[in-house]
Design an enzyme around this catalytic site. Structure first.
Site, PDB file in Angstrom:
ATOM      1  N   ALA A 128       0.808  -1.230   0.000  1.00  0.00           N
ATOM      2  CA  ALA A 128       0.000   0.000   0.000  1.00  0.00           C
ATOM      3  C   ALA A 128       0.839   1.278   0.000  1.00  0.00           C
ATOM      4  CB  ALA A 128      -0.921  -0.005   1.212  1.00  0.00           C
ATOM      5  N   ILE A 167      -4.699  -3.429  -4.714  1.00  0.00           N
ATOM      6  CA  ILE A 167      -5.851  -3.784  -5.551  1.00  0.00           C
ATOM      7  C   ILE A 167      -6.314  -2.596  -6.379  1.00  0.00           C
ATOM      8  CG2 ILE A 167      -6.649  -5.644  -4.008  1.00  0.00           C
ATOM      9  CD1 ILE A 167      -8.597  -3.659  -2.745  1.00  0.00           C
ATOM     10  N   HIS A 225      -3.826  -9.976  -4.184  1.00  0.00           N
ATOM     11  CA  HIS A 225      -5.118  -9.721  -3.522  1.00  0.00           C
ATOM     12  C   HIS A 225      -6.197  -9.311  -4.522  1.00  0.00           C
ATOM     13  CE1 HIS A 225      -2.757  -8.955   0.469  1.00  0.00           C
ATOM     14  NE2 HIS A 225      -2.987 -10.230   0.265  1.00  0.00           N
ATOM     15  N   ARG A 263      -6.210  -0.377   5.171  1.00  0.00           N
ATOM     16  CA  ARG A 263      -6.150  -1.093   6.442  1.00  0.00           C
ATOM     17  C   ARG A 263      -5.661  -0.201   7.583  1.00  0.00           C
ATOM     18  NH1 ARG A 263      -6.336  -6.828   5.436  1.00  0.00           N
ATOM     19  NH2 ARG A 263      -6.014  -7.199   3.239  1.00  0.00           N
TER      20      ARG A 263
END
Ligand SMILES: [Zn+2]
Length: 254
Positions: free
Chosen positions: A32, A111, A129, A44
C-alpha cells in the site's frame, strides 16, 4: 536527515545501483505504501475504510443479501478514487525496469490497478489480492472490465448479476475470509527465482505474501526493502531504505 546519514545513504544507493545494473532478473513486491503517493488511502490503516467499518467477510457476501448490498455500496464509495488514480514515480520505476528487460515479475498486494495503468503487462504481474479494475462472476468465472459494471450500476434495483449465467458478481479482489487464488500463488512463487528482489511500500506482515522476500533470499536473490516503517525482515535484507519509493527513485536518479 543529518549529513552523516546522507553520506551513508549515498554509499548504500551506489552499491544498490551496482547490484541492480548487474541483475537481469529483478522481481518487485509492492504494498500500500507505494500507492499513497497517488492518493490511494492505505485502507487497512487508521481512518481507512476497514478501520471505520466492519468488513464484510466472503461467506457473508455469499449468504447474506444485506451484507452483499453493503459490500457493493462501499465499493461504489471507493470506485471514484480508484477510477481516477494515476500511477506515480514508484510505479514507473518498475515500468522502466520492464522496458529495460530487467523485470522478471512484479507481485503486488495492492488492488488499485496502478501497476496495470503504468503499462506492466499482465503476464509479468501478479495481483495477489486481486484487482478492482475487474469484476468476476462467482459462478462462471467471467471477468468484466469494472468500468462497464460501475457505469451501469444501480444498487436501488439490487446488486449486479452476470449477464451470461445470472451468478453473483463481485469486484475481483480477495475479501476477508476468502482464500488467495492458488494459480496466483504459483505464478508469484515462480517469480521468486530472481537475482534481486525489491520489496517496496509493504510492512511485510500480511502472510503468505510477506514470506515471498524470504523465499527469494533462499533462492539466492539479494533483497532490498524500501519502506517508511521497520519490517520483520529488515535484518535479512541486503539493503534497507527507510523512505518512500518516490524519494528513493529520486535518489537513484533513474
Ligand atoms: Zn456468470
Amino acid at each position: 536527515m543529518g549529513i552523516d546519514s546522507d553520506i551513508d545513504n549515498r554509499t548504500k544507493i551506489d552499491s544498490f545501483k551496482r547490484i541492480l545494473n548487474a541483475s537481469s532478473r529483478v522481481t518487485g513486491f509492492t504494498g500500500a505504501g507505494i500507492s499513497t503517493e497517488s492518493g490511494i488511502a492505505d485502507y487497512r490503516s487508521k481512518g481507512g475504510i476497514w478501520d471505520r467499518f466492519q468488513p464484510v467477510y466472503f461467506d457473508e457476501f455469499l449468504s447474506d443479501p444485506a451484507k452483499r448490498l453493503l459490500y457493493w455500496q462501499r465499493k461504489v464509495e471507493l470506485w471514484d478514487g480508484i477510477k481516477n488514480a494515476q500511477p506515480n514515480s514508484g510505479h514507473y520505476f518498475f515500468k522502466r525496469l520492464h522496458d529495460s528487460g530487467k523485470l522478471f515479475g512484479l507481485i503486488t498486494q495492492n488492488i488499485d490497478g496502478l501497476h496495470e495503468k503504468s503499462g506492466i503487462p499482465k503476464d509479468k504481474l501478479v495481483n495477489i489480492h486481486g484487482t478492482n479494475l475487474e469484476v468476476i462472476c462467482l459462478q462462471c468465472g467471467r471477468l468484466t472490465d469494472a468500468h462497464e459494471v460501475f457505469d451501469s450500476l444501480d444498487l436501488s434495483v439490487g446488486v449486479p448479476l452476470c449477464a451470461i449465467c445470472g451468478g453473483l458478481l463481485k469486484p475481483n479482489t480477495i475479501s476477508f475470509g476468502q482464500e488467495l487464488n492458488p494459480a496466483d500463488i504459483e505464478r508469484a512463487t515462480g517469480f521468486l527465482n530472481c537475482e534481486l528482489m525489491i520489496a517496496a511500500g509493504s510492512t511485510l506482515v500480511v502472510h503468505p505474501a510477506a514470506s515471498f522476500p524470504m523465499i527469494a533470499k533462499h533462492n539466492g536473490a539479494k533483497l532490498a526493502i524500501i519502506t517508511l516503517s521497520e519490517t520483520p525482515l529488515d535484518s535479512y535484507a541486503d539493503f534497507v531504505f527507510n523512505m518512500k519509493l518516490g524519494e528513493f527513485v529520486k535518489l537513484i536518479g533513474t
